[in-house]
Design an enzyme around this catalytic site. Sequence first.
Site, PDB file in Angstrom:
ATOM      1  N   HIS A  48     -15.286  55.497  40.382  1.00  0.00           N
ATOM      2  CA  HIS A  48     -14.690  55.584  41.646  1.00  0.00           C
ATOM      3  C   HIS A  48     -15.738  56.283  42.218  1.00  0.00           C
ATOM      4  O   HIS A  48     -15.296  57.071  43.581  1.00  0.00           O
ATOM      5  CB  HIS A  48     -13.289  56.703  41.081  1.00  0.00           C
ATOM      6  CG  HIS A  48     -12.308  56.969  40.582  1.00  0.00           C
ATOM      7  ND1 HIS A  48     -11.380  55.366  41.190  1.00  0.00           N
ATOM      8  CD2 HIS A  48     -11.618  56.771  39.091  1.00  0.00           C
ATOM      9  CE1 HIS A  48     -10.428  55.213  40.027  1.00  0.00           C
ATOM     10  NE2 HIS A  48     -10.565  56.523  39.180  1.00  0.00           N
ATOM     11  N   ASP A 178      -6.027  61.330  34.941  1.00  0.00           N
ATOM     12  CA  ASP A 178      -4.803  59.822  34.541  1.00  0.00           C
ATOM     13  C   ASP A 178      -4.280  59.782  33.249  1.00  0.00           C
ATOM     14  O   ASP A 178      -2.732  59.950  34.075  1.00  0.00           O
ATOM     15  CB  ASP A 178      -5.452  58.359  34.070  1.00  0.00           C
ATOM     16  CG  ASP A 178      -6.054  57.776  35.548  1.00  0.00           C
ATOM     17  OD1 ASP A 178      -5.243  57.935  36.834  1.00  0.00           O
ATOM     18  OD2 ASP A 178      -7.328  57.331  35.735  1.00  0.00           O
TER      19      ASP A 178
END
Length: 261
Positions: A48, A178
């Site tokens: 990311h 997540d």
Amino acid sequence: MTENTTTLAARLRADEVIVTAWSGLAPAILCELLGRAGYPAITLDMQHGQHDIASVREGLASTALGGAHRVARIPVGENATASRLLDLGAEAVIAPMINSADDARAFVDAIKYPPVGARSWGPHRGAMLMGRPPMDYLRCANDETLGFAMIETPEAFEVLDEILQVPGLDAVFVGPADLSLTLSNGAELDPENDATRKAAAEIATRTRAAGKIAGKFCTSVEDVAWATEAGFRFLAYGVDMLLFTEAASDLLTSIGTHTKA
């Protein structure tokens, strides 16, 4: 600056708590500065963050110059990149979205030399940063470099024991954002909610019972304390972009009253 007299693997296996900064910005000097500020480890994020293979190559060297341990996270499924990161000098690699024992085995194959895995030879920069001649590196690499499998879905949680039984897998790493998103089927993003904390605590307990290292991304000072108590020993806290913006904001706030006409 943190002086490394032993490997990251040895420190974590000795049950030492290691806090890593999280590097998402590509300029290599930031990794050095975080190390000189006192972070014992820096994790460069290719999933990311803004890192590519070139910025990680320079960032790992700068991390070593700053006296910190060198860690990197690959994009999802890029096991070939995991091998390259070790060749470039990473001491540990984090692999996201490991959802099965097969995923874990494929990751191990990429990061461990035979007979444990199928990593191919060519770690010349890695050996240099480890301070070892190439053949010494070969003899020590499987023990001294670490593979972290990220556990961040209900599917991974369901088969955690199978993942932990994969030979050559050293550690797991909880991605609580997540995990909260997947546990709630997309309804909630809260890394510190009760359901996520409960699952994370069980992951730490089962991982330690299997003789492996538990790591976690932390989202607050309180979360660092909670994770340490739960048994996690490799803790990510402090994202470079947030550290920079928050420090700048705090500085401007502190001088604000002195600059008004």
